[in-house]
Write a protein that holds these residues in place. Structure first.
Motif, short mmCIF file in Angstrom:
data_model
loop_
_atom_site.label_atom_id
_atom_site.label_comp_id
_atom_site.label_asym_id
_atom_site.label_seq_id
_atom_site.Cartn_x
_atom_site.Cartn_y
_atom_site.Cartn_z
N ILE A 22 38.32 39.88 31.07
CA ILE A 22 39.45 40.19 31.94
C ILE A 22 40.25 41.30 31.28
O ILE A 22 40.88 41.09 30.24
CB ILE A 22 40.34 38.96 32.18
N LEU A 45 41.12 39.78 36.88
CA LEU A 45 41.81 38.50 37.02
C LEU A 45 41.75 38.01 38.46
O LEU A 45 41.58 36.81 38.70
CB LEU A 45 43.26 38.64 36.56
N LEU A 79 48.76 38.23 34.84
CA LEU A 79 48.87 36.96 35.55
C LEU A 79 50.11 36.96 36.45
O LEU A 79 50.06 36.45 37.58
CB LEU A 79 48.94 35.81 34.54
#
Length: 682
Positions: free
Chosen positions: A134, A140, A169
């Motif tokens: 990632i 992601l 994230l």
């Protein structure tokens, strides 16, 4: 009508003094303190029995504090079942995540590959190594496709790239439905990263302060999130005791708490932004006590800091130190113990590692066993239904108290000497942990601390567990296709970094823009060790020999007399040598020295171990040893402690003795050196 069920009422009441007298009589003169009292590596003694007399105000307070700091809802929902994912392919990871969440897991941790963890670009040779590839938001997105991040917590393990990974994230969740209900675990942890790797991209305190500043913005964006991870696993997996790990957790937690409150964040909010990651080993009761002690001590720190809410968030994880590569099936038992202890100790989330975690990429079966271990503990054993189920147990209460006293003293010592960052930088903490590691190694070598399937009951002919070998070239090619060119600036605010991630900025790009390439921190890392690694090193040499020649290195069991006369020591000798990878050639026993020697010669072995009773040794051992040497035995062992007869046995040709308390690693290592010669790679 009188009660017919008198049960124990007819017996005199028991008391400690009476029990102690009977115990000492049973010991027949052996010292009570030596035989029945356990001295821990943390420096305190554990008694064989505890009574209500051992209860005091301190132990009563433990249960009261734990009752006040555990959320009652957890007795209904249970702890969070968290699954670790490390497959290098984001698409394969996505399929595994969905399978886990559909079948009982409630959250996941994504471990990024070595390249991303070190802030390197997709061109690095570390892409896909030891984690998921990632590197950008598209990666992601692929890993979390169809995952409802407002329902399942997504945790990160991103090493030195904790901030850039958190940005990815945050960008992903902000684009998702129900973002305001999400409770991600961003797990930024520069202190734990420094301890485990010895590297940070900037000054250590600067890294802590930077993580704290980003944490404030993350919590503003996701109020239910945790931003900082206080990780004890690097210390425990390096060999630290439970008390040392707790002290390091407290010292790290205080360092982060200061940094967060220095940003202007209220102490209660700062404490809520942190999660404590605790490694749980296979000492069941110590695992329970460790979590209870941590909860109690952190409550004390928060109270002293002016916090109104003493709640702590704890993620417990199976300690890699306790897991093995050989006979990995036993790891199922080990992780059951760690998960059970974590549940009883009050963990908020538990990561049960798959049994083949150390061998390669766990398959669906291994992950299913890991999550089902916790599901059974919750759904069938109802472990979570009681707040502090260990409360009131005189033994566990005292173990918690002693562990807390030891850890608090070590924590105060760390703080007095400048804090956790100073102890890491000057190497004092590393030296202290290495001292304990060496003490562990001695106990392991003599099997004072046994390892099932490794030092005890080894099976050197077991079929090896095979794990998937991913196609890294294809994974890298796929990752390159997902990347887009980014020519903009990253910025320093969370909003600007999220915008950069959405425009294609990679972890490597953000890492370089944030930290540059020169002002890094380098210290001596805490090397990870496992309890079984020295035995596994011997087994690896043996396996290599088997692969080259078709046979394991061998020792001939020179069994004396009938089976009943030699079986106990023959079994002991087999167990002893096969723990070090030396296969034992057994038989039904021989009546005289010539019979033993002839069978030895026919076996093709080079070394032999005489196995029999003490009476047989007195009558036959010297003759058998001479006969074996005459038939070409280059090394002869005797199974049993020779006592006063050692010099006589050695004069007859016996080279070494194997018995309870002998150095298994040393003796087996010497045997392998002798048998393998130049072929035996170390």
């Amino acid at each position: 009508m009188s009660d017919p069920l008198k049960l124990a009422s007819e017996f005199p009441s028991a008391d400690y003094a009476s029990w102690r007298k009977l115990a000492e009589e049973a010991l027949k003169g052996a010292p009570f303190e030596k035989k029945l009292v356990t001295n821990t590596l943390d420096g305190f003694a554990v008694q064989p029995i505890y009574t209500s007399d051992d209860q005091d105000d301190a132990t009563r307070l433990i249960h009261e504090v734990l009752n006040a700091t555990v959320e009652p809802r957890e007795t209904v929902t249970g702890w969070d079942i968290r699954q670790l994912h490390t497959h290098p392919d984001p698409k394969a990871t996505n399929a595994a995540i969905l399978e886990d969440l559909e079948n009982g897991a409630t959250s996941v941790t994504l471990k990024l590959d070595a390249a991303a963890r070190n802030g390197r670009e997709i061109s690095s040779a570390e892409v896909g190594v030891d984690g998921i590839a990632i590197h950008c938001l598209a990666d992601l997105d692929a890993a979390l496709e169809d995952v409802y991040t407002n329902l399942a917590t997504i945790g990160l393990d991103a090493g030195a790239a904790g901030v850039p990974a958190a940005v990815l994230l945050a960008a992903h969740i902000a684009n998702s439905e129900g973002a305001d209900e999400a409770a991600p675990a961003f797990n930024m942890d520069p202190i734990g990263t420094l301890a485990a790797t010895g590297n940070l991209p900037c000054g250590a305190q600067d890294a802590v302060d930077h993580a704290a500043n980003v944490a404030v913005e993350l919590i503003d964006l996701f109020p239910l999130a945790t931003a900082i991870s206080v990780n004890g696993a690097p210390y425990y997996n390096a060999g630290a005791t439970d008390g040392q790990e707790l002290a390091c957790l407290l010292a790290s937690g205080v360092t982060y708490l200061r940094a967060l409150t220095n940003t202007g964040m209220a102490v209660d909010q700062a404490a809520g932004a942190m999660v404590f990651n605790v490694a749980i080993g296979t000492d069941f009761f110590a695992g329970i006590a460790k979590l209870r002690a941590l909860r109690m001590m952190w409550s004390r720190i928060l109270s002293a800091s002016g916090a109104e809410d003493a709640t702590i968030t704890i993620n417990a994880v199976s300690a890699e130190m306790a897991m093995t590569k050989v006979d990995p099936w036993v790891n199922m038992l080990r992780t059951t113990v760690t998960s059970f202890a974590a549940g009883l100790g009050g963990a908020d989330s538990v990561t049960c590692l798959p049994y083949d975690h150390l061998i390669g990429l766990p398959d669906g079966f291994a992950r299913r066993i890991a999550r089902n271990t916790q599901l059974i503990l919750q759904e069938e054993s109802n472990v979570h239904r009681v707040i502090d189920p260990a409360g009131g147990s005189w033994f566990i209460e005292n173990l918690t108290k002693e562990l807390a006293k030891t850890a608090w003293s070590k924590f105060q010592s760390l703080e007095k000497s400048g804090g956790i960052l100073s102890a890491l930088a000057n190497g004092s903490l590393k030296t202290e942990i290495e001292t304990i590691r060496n003490a562990r190694e001695k106990r392991l070598s003599t099997r004072r601390d046994p390892l099932t399937g490794v030092s005890e009951f080894p099976n050197i002919t077991e079929a090896k567990v095979e794990c998937e070998t991913p196609d890294l070239e294809a994974i890298v090619a796929d990752a390159k296709c997902r990347q887009t060119k980014f020519d903009g600036t990253v910025g320093t605010t969370l909003a600007s970094m999220i915008e950069a991630a959405r425009n294609g900025a990679t972890i490597g790009h953000m890492f370089t823009d944030l930290y540059g390439t020169s002002a890094s921190t380098r210290i001596g890392a805490l090397p990870a060790h496992r309890l079984a690694e020295s035995y596994e090193a011997l087994r690896k040499r043996s396996d290599a020999h088997k692969a080259k020649t078709g046979t394991f290195p061998q020792v001939f069991l020179a069994n004396l007399g009938k089976v009943a006369q030699h079986t106990a020591r023959a079994s002991f000798a087999r167990n002893f040598f096969e723990a070090g990878g030396v296969e034992a050639i057994s038989n039904n026993g021989f009546a005289d020295a010539d019979g033993v020697a002839n069978a030895f010669a026919e076996s093709g072995a080079k070394i032999a171990v005489i196995c029999g009773s003490d009476k047989q040794y007195a009558e036959m051992a010297t003759d058998v040893a001479k006969a074996l040497k005459s038939k070409g035995a280059s090394l002869v062992y005797l199974a049993g402690n020779p006592g006063d007869a050692r010099s006589d046995y050695e004069a007859s040709g016996i080279d070494e003795f194997v018995f309870v308390g002998a150095d298994v690693l040393g003796i087996c290592g010497t045997a392998l050196d002798h048998l393998l010669g130049a072929q035996g790679e170390k």
